[in-house]
Design an enzyme around this catalytic site. Structure first.
Site, PDB file in Angstrom:
ATOM      1  N   CYS B  85      36.401  52.299  30.220  1.00 34.04           N
ATOM      2  CA  CYS B  85      34.619  52.833  30.255  1.00 34.04           C
ATOM      3  C   CYS B  85      33.768  50.811  30.852  1.00 34.04           C
ATOM      4  CB  CYS B  85      33.793  52.723  29.093  1.00 34.04           C
ATOM      5  SG  CYS B  85      32.022  53.517  29.155  1.00 34.04           S
ATOM      6  N   CYS B 188      33.062  53.526  38.536  1.00 33.35           N
ATOM      7  CA  CYS B 188      33.260  54.425  37.219  1.00 33.35           C
ATOM      8  C   CYS B 188      34.407  55.012  36.842  1.00 33.35           C
ATOM      9  CB  CYS B 188      30.826  55.385  37.139  1.00 33.35           C
ATOM     10  SG  CYS B 188      31.428  56.532  36.027  1.00 33.35           S
TER      11      CYS B 188
END
Lengths: 227, 227
Positions: B85, B188
């Site tokens: 992440c 992302c």
């Protein structure tokens, strides 16, 4: 407010099947946001003693390793356990740390929805040697020929997901249909990495997907009703 | 004899990205057998305090939850930690339980192999607000327009991986090229679930894949030489 109990995954048998299972768990949740998903704890351990060697040749039992993995997952917070490996279910009795969702039972339940007279099973090693599906099924189970299924599974584990492997498995499914099977269970987690519904002339139950559905159903918490 | 240290994955942000990362870890090993793979312990926890709310609105820090997940993984045996992440890397300093492989550093290193004058970054929330890529990159970083990237990421998290989302992200990559970017980083973990190399008129770095490669490299044990 979590919608699910925490799921623990006893994995790594093999690693690709565990990755496939996690993807199916994620895809199986109708989620608008990350927080709608369950927490999932995974121990993907490819060093569990070989299930097939234990069942076929009396080698070291995988039971203690599976029990230890289950305890580790529960110590981290797992409340429901699943194991995406058919053969390892020969030692499922060793897993007592939390409620255990059986992949064999989940796949048989999905197969029985078709009311078959007999079920064809594409599995290998311990799954067949310990008759895991025969013991769980209320109707006769016809096993695929190991001389076909085992080399296909070995090829998939080595990264070969090509057409020759798919055709070999599809041919074996057709042979089981000719022998009387009315549903086919992909009873080794490698098989559905290659064999798809359209490849088989019968309903095809993906044991990995059946386990994902059963695990999410067992882990789901009841909706809270406003007072 | 294991070929890898045990890998711990601080995951669930989001869950699909963690499943993608596990698949990349498995695919990244040239394995002939299950036992050639690393053991991978995963805590896929979608209930970590929101990274973007913390960075943008001063909401509760995710740091303590990330530190606790890291400790839990190390207690189970993890020796190298990774976190698929980007935004959560704003709190990477909280992760001290074992060596930590930075996704940001891994993606920048792959981008710099193209010797770019500037790097374009398709990211959201905390990744941009905390300038994670700008701080890690030796060359200027151009950020994609949040008004385009944020709705695309939200759509992917809700399960929409269709053509409209892909085209929106591809259009933003083209705009960054026109502004001077010579490499694009999918910064992302949701972005590479939709955007592929052929969609972008520049080299595209998948930060999830870069982290998988860096993690396997860091976890690999030296070959033993026969005496």
């Amino acid at each position: 407010m979590p919608s699910f109990r925490t799921i623990g995954v006893i994995g790594g048998m093999g690693p690709a099947a565990t990755a496939d299972f996690l993807g199916l768990l994620v895809a199986g949740v109708a989620a608008a946001r990350d927080t709608d998903h369950p927490r999932v704890l995974i121990d993907s351990n490819p060093h569990v003693p070989d299930r097939n060697a234990a069942a076929l040749h009396g080698a070291a039992s995988p039971g203690p390793a599976l029990a230890a993995m289950a305890h580790g997952l529960v110590a981290q917070g797992a409340e429901v356990l699943a194991m995406p490996c058919n053969a390892a279910h020969g030692w499922a009795d060793a897993i007592t740390a939390a409620p255990f969702i059986s992949m064999i039972d989940a796949a048989v339940a999905e197969a029985m929805a078709y009311c078959p007279q007999a079920i064809g099973v594409l599995g290998v090693g311990a799954t067949l040697a310990l008759d895991l599906y025969g013991r769980a099924s209320p109707v006769p189970v016809l096993a695929g020929d190991l001389a076909v299924v085992q080399p296909a599974v070995n090829a998939i584990k080595a990264g070969d997901t090509g057409a020759a492997v798919r055709l070999a498995l599809a041919g074996e499914a057709a042979r089981l249909r000719d022998a009387g099977a009315e549903v086919i269970i992909a009873a080794c987690t490698e098989v559905p990495l290659v064999l798809r519904a359209g490849d088989v002339p019968l309903p095809l139950i993906n044991s990995t997907a059946a386990l994902a559905r059963a695990t999410l159903a067992a882990a789901r918490l009841p909706d809270r009703v406003a007072p």
